[in-house]
Design an enzyme around this catalytic site. Structure first.
Site, PDB file in Angstrom:
ATOM      1  N   LYS A  40       0.470  14.200   1.169  1.00 58.46           N
ATOM      2  CA  LYS A  40      -0.895  14.579   0.588  1.00 58.46           C
ATOM      3  C   LYS A  40      -0.993  15.922   0.390  1.00 58.46           C
ATOM      4  O   LYS A  40      -2.068  16.366  -0.166  1.00 58.46           O
ATOM      5  CB  LYS A  40      -1.942  14.061   1.603  1.00 58.46           C
ATOM      6  N   HIS A  97       0.753  -1.160  -0.055  1.00 62.79           N
ATOM      7  CA  HIS A  97       0.160   0.087  -0.030  1.00 62.79           C
ATOM      8  C   HIS A  97       0.935   1.193   0.033  1.00 62.79           C
ATOM      9  O   HIS A  97       0.180   2.159   0.159  1.00 62.79           O
ATOM     10  CB  HIS A  97      -0.799   0.122   1.264  1.00 62.79           C
ATOM     11  N   LYS A 146     -15.051   7.854  -3.479  1.00 61.88           N
ATOM     12  CA  LYS A 146     -16.441   7.935  -2.752  1.00 61.88           C
ATOM     13  C   LYS A 146     -16.868   9.136  -3.312  1.00 61.88           C
ATOM     14  O   LYS A 146     -18.253   9.389  -3.591  1.00 61.88           O
ATOM     15  CB  LYS A 146     -15.954   7.803  -1.356  1.00 61.88           C
ATOM     16  N   LYS A 155      -8.573  13.288   4.537  1.00 59.22           N
ATOM     17  CA  LYS A 155      -7.805  12.158   4.401  1.00 59.22           C
ATOM     18  C   LYS A 155      -7.090  12.132   5.564  1.00 59.22           C
ATOM     19  O   LYS A 155      -7.154  13.084   6.284  1.00 59.22           O
ATOM     20  CB  LYS A 155      -7.244  11.990   3.347  1.00 59.22           C
ATOM     21  N   ARG A 156      -6.060  11.184   5.817  1.00 58.61           N
ATOM     22  CA  ARG A 156      -5.182  11.039   6.835  1.00 58.61           C
ATOM     23  C   ARG A 156      -4.484  12.604   6.680  1.00 58.61           C
ATOM     24  O   ARG A 156      -3.912  12.725   5.444  1.00 58.61           O
ATOM     25  CB  ARG A 156      -4.114   9.934   6.760  1.00 58.61           C
ATOM     26  N   THR A 187      -8.747   6.071  -2.060  1.00 60.66           N
ATOM     27  CA  THR A 187      -9.967   5.644  -2.168  1.00 60.66           C
ATOM     28  C   THR A 187     -11.063   6.597  -1.872  1.00 60.66           C
ATOM     29  O   THR A 187     -12.192   6.342  -2.423  1.00 60.66           O
ATOM     30  CB  THR A 187     -10.285   4.389  -1.120  1.00 60.66           C
TER      31      THR A 187
HETATM   32  C1  26Q Z   1       4.392   1.320   9.129  1.00 60.17           C
HETATM   33  C2  26Q Z   1       5.528   1.135   9.669  1.00 60.17           C
HETATM   34  C3  26Q Z   1       5.578   1.496  11.358  1.00 60.17           C
HETATM   35  C4  26Q Z   1       4.384   1.970  11.660  1.00 60.17           C
HETATM   36  C5  26Q Z   1       3.263   2.279  11.119  1.00 60.17           C
HETATM   37  C6  26Q Z   1       3.243   1.916   9.846  1.00 60.17           C
HETATM   38  C7  26Q Z   1       2.291   2.326   8.780  1.00 60.17           C
HETATM   39  C8  26Q Z   1       0.986   2.116   9.159  1.00 60.17           C
HETATM   40  C9  26Q Z   1      -0.257   2.384   8.663  1.00 60.17           C
HETATM   41  C10 26Q Z   1       2.136   2.411   7.459  1.00 60.17           C
HETATM   42  C11 26Q Z   1       0.971   2.607   6.725  1.00 60.17           C
HETATM   43  C12 26Q Z   1      -0.252   2.680   7.244  1.00 60.17           C
HETATM   44  C13 26Q Z   1      -1.216   2.959   6.260  1.00 60.17           C
HETATM   45  C14 26Q Z   1      -1.241   3.048   5.500  1.00 60.17           C
HETATM   46  C15 26Q Z   1      -2.477   3.396   4.225  1.00 60.17           C
HETATM   47  O1  26Q Z   1      -3.561   3.679   4.909  1.00 60.17           O
HETATM   48  N1  26Q Z   1      -2.256   3.597   2.956  1.00 60.17           N
HETATM   49  C16 26Q Z   1      -3.192   3.716   2.067  1.00 60.17           C
HETATM   50  O2  26Q Z   1      -3.818   2.472   1.673  1.00 60.17           O
HETATM   51  C17 26Q Z   1      -4.809   2.935   0.717  1.00 60.17           C
HETATM   52  C18 26Q Z   1      -5.634   1.594   0.379  1.00 60.17           C
HETATM   53  O3  26Q Z   1      -4.966   0.819  -0.354  1.00 60.17           O
HETATM   54  C19 26Q Z   1      -4.594   3.600  -0.372  1.00 60.17           C
HETATM   55  O4  26Q Z   1      -5.569   3.755  -0.973  1.00 60.17           O
HETATM   56  C20 26Q Z   1      -3.707   4.882  -0.173  1.00 60.17           C
HETATM   57  O5  26Q Z   1      -3.172   5.599  -1.142  1.00 60.17           O
HETATM   58  C21 26Q Z   1      -2.704   4.640   1.019  1.00 60.17           C
HETATM   59  O6  26Q Z   1      -1.983   5.792   1.449  1.00 60.17           O
END
Ligand code: 26Q
Length: 721
Positions: free
Chosen positions: A489, A294, A595, A483-484, A591
């Site tokens: 972003k 992702h 929406k 979004k986050r 995503t």
């Molecule tokens: C990694 C290492 C250490 C701690 C935390 C993490 C971590 C935590 C959460 C890394 C990534 C996330 C979340 C990522 C995320 O939400 N990615 C999103 O995934 C969506 C679904 O595929 C995509 O549409 C988005 O583009 C993407 O940013």
């Protein structure tokens, strides 16, 4: 489900003097009496995810049961507005796109009748609840279970013991039904047994800046992985005993990013425990697992230190070492160059750590990115070595969203219009929407659509007034970036554009701006300093703009508090313009973009993630695309990018950006704004100045905002797109 029986009992229910929480629990429990999980199919898919951002389940489940309308009417007769249950909070067992994608997949699996089983963690506290104090984000623990959890069933008799070197933990499953053509199950495990055990299912992403924090994260990931594997193997053994030759044909396991990658060594461990050799266990693993990536951001790619692993999971560490040895051997045999061997290595010497992504890539039968461009990038960069030798393992699976939640539930008004135009099939076959093409020309349909949009905006504005205390008057074009919060972003880029809009309005340079409102919604990770600075900065800009009586009839900003799934449902239905402005190459898919689009907003965005496929489908001419493409960004990264030169040449932008340090706004002396300014002009940590190329795209962004604004005046034309 015996629908009629449920409705009959509901009619008999005495609602008198009961508050929202009580009614919520009684009605939900009543519905649960009539829901039965479908029999487990022989061949099943399993979805392992550290996040499931399911949001509010009450309305969604009643909708899927096909009783939402009736329940609403029965309650009304008894003097209760079904909106009462908006008091019940979302189950926010996730953070953003990755977790919501997991929830949408589960919803869709049930809707179309695929046996798909979700495995996750039943966190005691979900993602923190957000408050603003003087524009600063403050985090409050999210005790979501205080409303009860009537949609889950605790399965005491299916609990398992998870073993670490220094402790044992009970993993107790809570099953949540996923309702559709089939009733599937989302199984969330709660950790029990001791105070330390309970910490494992305490919170999502506990801080990992200390060794203890890292150990807790490893424990969480292993806890989820081992509980899921234990469950899957147990179900298999019920049918086939210790004969594992059908295991791979009957089970597939999807790894939602690398957080559940310990499921790989765990399956091997369990199979070895049952008498299989490492070789045969490895072979089975290679057929069973698939991996979805992702993100390509280096800081989000997990590496687990071997010393830490050995401390609490010595067997798992040993198996990872063996996997690495096997990978090395196979890579050599298959003719990987030394550089390729190093790039694809499961163990990274320089870090003394395992690359969870490389481990997943070596084992996985299929590896997928989440939008076309993202899948191309991982093949070309992140996993180039593996792709060179195993192109057949790579696939693109562009993300999708559940139209039942994001259109049917979020926007019943538009759904009714769609039903009238093209029938009801779009709920399960979304391609049905193509039929709309034939209607775009009729003025009547467009007028009805405009009316629906207006109604959704009114509803949103009313809600915002109540929730945020901001009054938004009159006809407005609604721009939304929700979004986050993350630098890539580029919410900060929108902030600069918004400020420039304000200055240009003040100076009389924007004579005929269609009255606009800019909506932001985002949570920042608690320890992400810059993201928190960006939130405060946007709130300062909004304070300035909204206080100005000369302009506030034409320009308003709102940073909604506590942005979550339920808020998103309201915003996507109401927005006209969906802001998707990530640096090209960095948003894996997005995503939210989908929406918004299904609710009739246009995309104002960069050529990134699924935006590209969206505008291909909806017509580039009907959307508002700007900014550098990924190849240009890559060239700029190689050299020659001069953010300070941009500021020297563009005094209007310099003025906006300088507000970070010239005293226009205050960050309470906390140094947030100076740090942001430095990150753009000097660079910081290991990043060059303006690492996300805001100044490359800013002016084009601004011009595009004005273009969409001007075009909006031709409403019928605007929405015909
Ligand atoms: C990694 C290492 C250490 C701690 C935390 C993490 C971590 C935590 C959460 C890394 C990534 C996330 C979340 C990522 C995320 O939400 N990615 C999103 O995934 C969506 C679904 O595929 C995509 O549409 C988005 O583009 C993407 O940013």
């Amino acid at each position: 489900m015996e629908r009629e029986l449920f409705l009959q009992e509901l009619r008999k229910l005495d609602l008198h003097g009961k508050d929202a929480k009580r009614l919520y629990n009684e009605i939900s429990s009543l519905a649960m009496k009539y829901i039965q999980a479908s029999e487990k199919a022989k061949r099943c898919a399993h979805y392992l995810s550290i996040e499931f951002l399911i949001g509010r389940v009450f309305y969604n489940n009643l909708l899927e049961l096909g009783v939402l309308q009736e329940v609403s009417e029965i309650l009304k007769e008894k003097g209760v507005d079904i909106a009462l249950f908006e008091e019940i909070e979302d189950a926010a067992l996730g953070n953003g796109g990755l977790g919501r994608l997991a929830a949408c997949y589960m919803d869709s699996g049930a809707a179309v009748g695929i046996p798909l089983y979700g495995y996750g963690i039943r966190y005691k506290y979900g993602l923190f609840r957000q408050k603003f104090e003087d524009g600063f984000q403050k985090e409050v623990p999210d005790d979501w279970q205080r409303f009860g959890d009537p949609w889950s069933i605790r399965k005491e008799d299916e609990k398992q013991i998870i073993r670490f070197a220094d402790m044992q933990v009970n993993a107790v499953p809570y099953d949540m039904p996923l309702i559709g053509k089939r009733v599937n199950v989302l199984r969330l495990y709660q950790a029990e047994g001791s105070e330390n055990a309970e910490k494992i299912s305490g919170v999502l992403y506990p801080p990992d800046d200390t060794e203890d924090g890292k150990l807790l994260r490893i424990r969480q990931e292993y806890f989820l992985s081992a509980a899921a594997i234990g469950d899957i193997v147990r179900a298999y053994e019920k049918r086939h005993g210790n004969d594992y030759k059908y295991f791979a044909a009957e089970n597939s396991i999807q790894l939602n990013d690398t957080h559940p990658v310990f499921a790989i060594p765990e399956l091997i461990r369990v199979l070895q425990e049952r008498g299989q050799t490492f070789r045969s266990a490895l072979k089975i693993a290679k057929q069973v697992f698939n991996y979805t990536n992702h993100t390509i951001l280096p800081e989000a790619l997990e590496h687990w230190n071997v010393r830490l692993l050995k401390k609490i999971l010595p067997e798992i560490a040993d198996i990872l070492v063996k996997i690495n040895t096997s990978a090395k051997y196979i890579h050599k045999k298959e003719g990987y160059t030394p550089q390729e061997c190093a790039a694809a290595s499961a163990y990274v010497h320089s870090r003394r750590a395992f690359s969870m992504a490389n481990t997943a890539v070596f084992i996985a039968n299929k590896i997928n990115g989440v939008a076309e461009i993202h899948s191309e990038i991982i093949k070309r960069d992140l996993f180039a070595a593996e792709y060179a030798h195993h192109p057949e393992k790579f696939e693109n699976v562009t993300n999708g969203v559940a139209q039942r939640r994001w259109l049917e539930l979020a926007n019943p008004e538009l759904s009714a219009l769609l039903d009238e135009q093209i029938g009801q099939e779009w709920r399960v076959h979304f391609e049905e929407l193509n039929k709309l093409n034939a209607y775009t020309a009729t003025e009547e349909t467009l007028a009805e659509f405009i009316q629906v949009k207006g109604k959704k905006k009114e509803q949103l504005f009313r809600y915002i007034e109540k929730a945020e205390g901001v009054k938004i008057g009159g006809e407005r074009i609604v721009y939304a970036q929700v979004k986050r919060l993350h630098e890539y972003k580029r919410q900060l880029m929108t902030a600069f554009a918004l400020l420039r809009l304000y200055y240009d309005l003040k100076e009389g340079k924007l004579k005929d701006l269609t009255p606009s409102v800019f909506l932001f919604g985002a949570k920042s990770a608690p320890s992400y300093f810059r993201a928190k600075g960006i939130i405060k900065y946007i709130n300062e800009i909004i304070k300035l703009i909204n206080a100005d009586t000369e302009t506030n009839g034409r320009l308003t900003g709102v940073f909604v508090t506590e942005y979550n799934v339920s808020y998103a449902e309201k915003i996507v239905a109401a927005a006209d313009v969906s802001l998707q402005v990530s640096t090209a190459g960095l948003e894996a898919s997005g995503t939210g973009n989908m929406k918004f689009m299904m609710n009739g907003a246009v995309t104002l965005g960069t050529m990134d993630g699924a935006n590209i496929e969206i505008v291909e489908k909806a017509g580039k001419e009907n959307n508002y695309i700007f900014g550098a493409h990924v190849d240009e960004i890559e060239n700029l990264r190689k050299g020659g990018y001069d953010p300070n030169g941009f500021l020297k040449e563009h005094l209007e932008w310099n003025k906006a950006v300088k507000t970070l340090i010239d005293g226009t706004f205050s960050d309470g002396g906390e140094g947030y704004f100076r740090e942001l300014y430095n990150s753009l002009t000097i660079g910081a940590s290991w990043h060059k100045p303006d690492h996300y190329f805001i100044f490359r795209d800013l002016d084009e962004y601004y011009q595009t905002i004005l273009r969409v604004n001007a075009y909006y005046r031709f409403r019928a034309d605007f929405v015909a797109n």
